[in-house]
Scaffold this active site. Sequence first.
Site, PDB file in Angstrom:
ATOM      1  N   ASN A 108       0.853  -1.196   0.000  1.00 26.24           N
ATOM      2  CA  ASN A 108       0.000   0.000   0.000  1.00 26.24           C
ATOM      3  C   ASN A 108       0.883   1.238   0.000  1.00 26.24           C
ATOM      4  O   ASN A 108       2.003   1.200   0.493  1.00 26.24           O
ATOM      5  CB  ASN A 108      -0.873  -0.002   1.259  1.00 26.24           C
ATOM      6  CG  ASN A 108      -1.749   1.226   1.356  1.00 26.24           C
ATOM      7  OD1 ASN A 108      -2.364   1.647   0.368  1.00 26.24           O
ATOM      8  ND2 ASN A 108      -1.816   1.832   2.530  1.00 26.24           N
ATOM      9  N   HIS A 110       0.936   5.224   1.341  1.00 26.58           N
ATOM     10  CA  HIS A 110       0.261   6.079   2.316  1.00 26.58           C
ATOM     11  C   HIS A 110       0.971   7.436   2.366  1.00 26.58           C
ATOM     12  O   HIS A 110       2.200   7.488   2.380  1.00 26.58           O
ATOM     13  CB  HIS A 110       0.291   5.404   3.690  1.00 26.58           C
ATOM     14  CG  HIS A 110      -0.413   6.184   4.745  1.00 26.58           C
ATOM     15  ND1 HIS A 110      -1.791   6.242   4.817  1.00 26.58           N
ATOM     16  CD2 HIS A 110       0.057   6.972   5.739  1.00 26.58           C
ATOM     17  CE1 HIS A 110      -2.134   7.024   5.831  1.00 26.58           C
ATOM     18  NE2 HIS A 110      -1.036   7.489   6.403  1.00 26.58           N
ATOM     19  N   VAL A 145      -4.165  -0.763  10.668  1.00 32.40           N
ATOM     20  CA  VAL A 145      -4.338   0.334   9.709  1.00 32.40           C
ATOM     21  C   VAL A 145      -2.979   1.017   9.523  1.00 32.40           C
ATOM     22  O   VAL A 145      -2.469   1.660  10.445  1.00 32.40           O
ATOM     23  CB  VAL A 145      -5.395   1.347  10.214  1.00 32.40           C
ATOM     24  CG1 VAL A 145      -5.518   2.528   9.246  1.00 32.40           C
ATOM     25  CG2 VAL A 145      -6.736   0.673  10.375  1.00 32.40           C
ATOM     26  N   ASP A 146      -2.382   0.805   8.362  1.00 36.32           N
ATOM     27  CA  ASP A 146      -1.078   1.399   8.029  1.00 36.32           C
ATOM     28  C   ASP A 146       0.023   0.996   9.006  1.00 36.32           C
ATOM     29  O   ASP A 146       0.895   1.807   9.343  1.00 36.32           O
ATOM     30  CB  ASP A 146      -1.203   2.942   7.948  1.00 36.32           C
ATOM     31  CG  ASP A 146      -2.236   3.374   6.926  1.00 36.32           C
ATOM     32  OD1 ASP A 146      -2.313   2.747   5.859  1.00 36.32           O
ATOM     33  OD2 ASP A 146      -2.978   4.336   7.205  1.00 36.32           O
ATOM     34  N   GLU A 175       5.016  10.166  -4.290  1.00 36.11           N
ATOM     35  CA  GLU A 175       4.388   8.842  -4.246  1.00 36.11           C
ATOM     36  C   GLU A 175       4.617   8.111  -5.563  1.00 36.11           C
ATOM     37  O   GLU A 175       4.932   6.923  -5.590  1.00 36.11           O
ATOM     38  CB  GLU A 175       2.872   8.960  -4.006  1.00 36.11           C
ATOM     39  CG  GLU A 175       2.493   9.403  -2.613  1.00 36.11           C
ATOM     40  CD  GLU A 175       0.984   9.416  -2.409  1.00 36.11           C
ATOM     41  OE1 GLU A 175       0.271   8.580  -2.997  1.00 36.11           O
ATOM     42  OE2 GLU A 175       0.497  10.280  -1.650  1.00 36.11           O
TER      43      GLU A 175
END
Length: 191
Positions: A108, A110, A145-146, A175
């Site tokens: 992911n 973030h 979560v993260d 990113e």
Amino acid sequence: MGFNLGILISGRGSNMLNIVNASQSGIINSKVKIVISNKINSQGIKKAKKKNIKTKIINQSLYKTKTNFEKVLNNSLIDENVNFICLAGFMSILSPYFLNLWSNKIINIHPSLLPDFKGKNAVKQALEKKVKTAGCTVHFVDEGVDTGKIIDQEKVTISNNDDEEMLAKKILKKEHVLYIKVLKELERKLL
Ligand code: GAR
């Protein structure tokens, strides 16, 4: 060596498009097999279609349980021979059921320097805390979560006049660079 990627999105899809572009121009070896959105009006789906990528909308709000949604999600990925998943603005927490099926195969991005500013509104949180440096993180996805293992990060210096929109834009640029860098690193490890 490259992965057969499935990219999960919920909205704009700029990270997704960036990965598709890197794949189609040979910057990464991985192939994007499918882009899936859990929301019906995701802009990213149109962008993926324009690039001739297979897309699917699985409207999560129509499913009574997360597991029911994730069974459909899993089958859609398996059907396309996906062997690695990139979350790119996918705003749903995956359950332990799904994570077990894809153990160590989901990453992911973030918009913060994790472990700082987890969860929603990470950019706003950084501004409110008046930190001098923001950034982004690519990490493996675990049940928190993260909270999963950090793979790599990029820093962004916060200017005095940065508002949330300006800072988010600066971070997004980083990113895009970071996600490709990480995919290249992971592809190398596959060898
Ligand atoms: C990105 O900034 C990404 O880091 C963030 O959502 C945005 C999606 O943009 N993700 C999270 O906040 C996850 N907790 P995009 O749809 O244009 O790639």
